[in-house]
Design a protein around this motif. Structure first.
Motif, PDB file in Angstrom:
ATOM      1  N   ASP A  80       0.839  -1.211   0.000  1.00  0.00           N
ATOM      2  CA  ASP A  80       0.000   0.000   0.000  1.00  0.00           C
ATOM      3  C   ASP A  80       0.868   1.253   0.000  1.00  0.00           C
ATOM      4  O   ASP A  80       0.604   2.199  -0.747  1.00  0.00           O
ATOM      5  CB  ASP A  80      -0.918   0.013   1.233  1.00  0.00           C
ATOM      6  N   ASN A  81       1.911   1.223   0.856  1.00  0.00           N
ATOM      7  CA  ASN A  81       2.826   2.373   0.923  1.00  0.00           C
ATOM      8  C   ASN A  81       3.432   2.660  -0.440  1.00  0.00           C
ATOM      9  O   ASN A  81       3.553   3.802  -0.852  1.00  0.00           O
ATOM     10  CB  ASN A  81       3.977   2.105   1.909  1.00  0.00           C
TER      11      ASN A  81
ATOM     12  N   ARG B 214       2.336   1.893  -3.404  1.00  0.00           N
ATOM     13  CA  ARG B 214       1.389   2.412  -4.400  1.00  0.00           C
ATOM     14  C   ARG B 214       1.005   3.851  -4.104  1.00  0.00           C
ATOM     15  O   ARG B 214       0.658   4.619  -4.992  1.00  0.00           O
ATOM     16  CB  ARG B 214       0.151   1.511  -4.461  1.00  0.00           C
ATOM     17  N   ALA B 215       1.074   4.233  -2.796  1.00  0.00           N
ATOM     18  CA  ALA B 215       0.700   5.602  -2.421  1.00  0.00           C
ATOM     19  C   ALA B 215       1.857   6.575  -2.662  1.00  0.00           C
ATOM     20  O   ALA B 215       1.664   7.790  -2.686  1.00  0.00           O
ATOM     21  CB  ALA B 215       0.301   5.632  -0.949  1.00  0.00           C
TER      22      ALA B 215
ATOM     23  N   ARG C 171       9.567   5.395  -5.835  1.00  0.00           N
ATOM     24  CA  ARG C 171       9.297   3.950  -5.908  1.00  0.00           C
ATOM     25  C   ARG C 171      10.538   3.129  -6.234  1.00  0.00           C
ATOM     26  O   ARG C 171      10.662   1.990  -5.787  1.00  0.00           O
ATOM     27  CB  ARG C 171       8.210   3.692  -6.958  1.00  0.00           C
TER      28      ARG C 171
END
Lengths: 95, 482
Positions: free
Chosen positions: B438-439, B441-442, B448
């Motif tokens: 989740d982290n 993708r956020a 990234r």
């Protein structure tokens, strides 16, 4: 070229020759004579003459690299004043 | 004040002949005292020296190896001094007409540039015996086995300016004489002994300072330390208002201490004169041609070939060409693996690390060049990753298999390249780390790149390093961006 008494003493020491007091003067004189002869030779014009490394006009023969000597320690050390464990003994050498 | 040092070397190299330079007594190392000292070596009355042909050949080869002029007519002189380990009262040596004239040895400096050290000359001479100073009823013991062992003494110009250069030169010289096979290179046995002449002067000054000579250094490490120590001593002395005296010094490697041995005032007058027992040595052109034909590939030529034909970099080529055995090992590994660069990396990396750690010579390596070459083949065909290859190497080192294939098979180290298997594994990893996913993708796109490393690490761990890292990366990215 001249040689003096001091030089004779120095050369005698280098060659480990013991020359006693009475001989020094005579030795100095003889050496002086030899040096005089050398001076004479050096006065000769040798320009263009190849110096010789040896009085014989011959070439050194070479030996094949093969062991030909055997251990003769027993015999050779009979001449030595002192030996121990195969070593020749000499007065202590200090570096 | 800024100082610079000026360093010149004299090196005694014992020639690898079977017999002495002037007698047929053996030169084998380690014999019982005085069992290899014959009447000629002892300088008994009536003996006549006869020159060893092989000593002449070896000296000529050295000359050819350093691009030197060979003096086709050379001669021997007597250097007179008294010392118990010199039974004749003189050393037979060469002064006016040495066998080898001026030449040069090129060294590589730390910054990759090269420097040519000029050789003044090299001459043939005989070694002295050994004095043992342990207590023999207050006397010294003399072993004359070494007396008459053939040496070449190599004299350099004062072309080196620090300890590192001197050591680089010494190592290069070691490489040259061992490549030529004229010396066994065993420094601990005294086969190569270095005398270093050191002086210092203010930087930019052209006049040389007074030099000292430190004698008989027989390891590269001691040599480096002795030179640095002497440079420091001279600078301190001058800065404190003193002057350097020309003297001979002794360095003790065990205590890292140096002391004065004798100063110039007491220096010997050697009264050299031509040796009447030996005739001039004449070297025929036919001998020179024959020896030229026998010359091996010299380290510099080998280095050039490694760069030109095998595509190695300057540094790698220098290291790998320096030592004969290492060079042969590397070439065999490169041939088996068909990849010189990987072979170079492995020889200089994993292999030399293991050799050093275990103090094993490369000639005794438990991993042979063929084994290492076979291992590299498996990296190249993607059977294993570079990381797993290190495990395989270790196993081979420890004798856990006859070759890489056997170790890979036995330990199940084959790399996973099956897309399906890798995908399944990645899914498991992602499921177990939902929060991080989740982290990721956020996070903004530019962050990234760094974050993906965590997932790659987890996947490699999950596969015990066997997953193909490239594939893991690719599939991971696809799934995360998903």
């Amino acid at each position: 070229m001249a040689i003096d008494r001091k030089e004779v003493e120095a050369v005698a020491h280098l060659a480990r020759l013991s020359i006693d007091e009475t001989q020094i003067e005579r030795t100095t004189e003889s050496l002086q004579g030899i040096l005089g002869m050398i001076d004479q030779m050096q006065a000769i014009d040798t320009k263009g003459i190849e110096p010789m490394a040896h009085p014989l006009d011959a070439v050194q023969r070479l030996r094949a690299d093969e062991v030909t000597e055997t251990d003769q320690r027993e015999k050779l050390q009979q001449h030595a004043p002192a030996t121990e464990e195969g070593l020749f003994l000499v007065p202590k050498v200090i570096e | 004040m800024a100082w610079e040092a000026v360093i010149g070397l004299e090196i005694h190299v014992q020639l690898a002949t079977k017999t002495k330079i002037f007698s047929g007594a053996s030169t084998a190392f380690g014999a019982a005292p005085n069992t290899q000292a014959c009447a000629v070596d002892l300088g008994l009355p009536g003996v006549l020296p006869v020159l060893n042909a092989e000593a002449v050949n070896m000296a000529i080869k050295f000359g050819l190896g350093i691009d030197a002029e060979i003096n086709k007519i050379n001669a021997f002189e007597r250097k007179n001094y008294f010392y118990p380990d010199l039974p004749k009262g003189y050393q037979t040596t060469q002064l006016e007409r040495p066998i080898v004239g001026a030449g040069h040895v090129d060294i590589m400096l730390d910054d990759g540039s090269s420097k040519s050290v000029r050789i003044h000359h090299a001459h043939l001479e005989e070694d002295a015996g050994k004095s043992l100073h342990e207590d023999f009823q207050g006397m010294s013991g003399i072993d004359l086995n070494r007396a008459g062992t053939p040496l070449i003494e190599i004299v350099t110009e004062p072309d080196m300016s620090n300890a590192k250069e001197a050591v680089a030169f010494a190592k290069k010289l070691h490489s040259i004489v061992t490549t030529l096979g004229i010396c066994d290179g065993e420094m601990s046995q005294g086969s190569m002994r270095f005398d270093v002449n050191v002086s210092v002067r203010p930087k930019g000054e052209s006049k040389l300072g007074t030099r000292t000579e430190t004698k008989n250094l027989n390891s590269f490490r001691f040599m480096e330390r002795a030179i640095n120590k002497e440079i420091e001593r001279q600078i301190d002395l001058i800065e404190d208002g003193g002057t350097v005296i020309q003297e001979t010094r002794l360095y003790n490697g065990d205590t890292d201490e140096a002391r004065s041995m004798r100063s110039k005032e007491e220096a010997n007058d050697y009264r050299y004169f031509p040796c009447p027992d030996l005739l001039p040595v004449v070297i025929e052109d036919s001998l020179l041609d024959k020896l030229r034909g026998e010359m091996p590939e010299m380290p510099d030529a080998k280095k050039a070939r490694f760069i030109r034909d095998l595509g190695l970099g300057e540094y790698d080529a220098e290291i790998l060409s320096g030592d004969q055995t290492t060079a042969a090992y590397f070439e065999a590994t490169a041939k088996t693996s068909g990849d010189a660069k990987l072979a170079a990396n492995w020889v200089m990396g994993e292999l030399s690390k293991s050799l050093n750690q275990n103090e094993i010579a490369i000639s005794n390596s438990p991993v042979t060049a063929e084994m290492l070459g076979g291992l590299i083949l498996r990296i190249k065909d993607n059977t294993i990753s570079g990381k797993i290859a290190k495990q395989v190497f270790e196993a081979l080192w420890n004798g856990e298999g006859k070759d890489a294939d056997e170790v890979i098979e036995k330990k199940g180290l084959k790399q996973v390249t099956d897309t399906g298997a890798i995908e399944t594994m990645i899914d498991e990893v992602l499921a177990a780390n939902a929060q991080q996913v989740d982290n990721y993708r956020a996070a903004p796109v530019e962050k990234r790149g760094k974050m993906i490393g965590f997932f790659v690490g987890q996947c490699m761990k999950a596969s015990k390093g066997k997953a193909n890292p490239g594939m893991v990366n690719q599939i991971l990215k696809k799934k995360l961006e998903g």
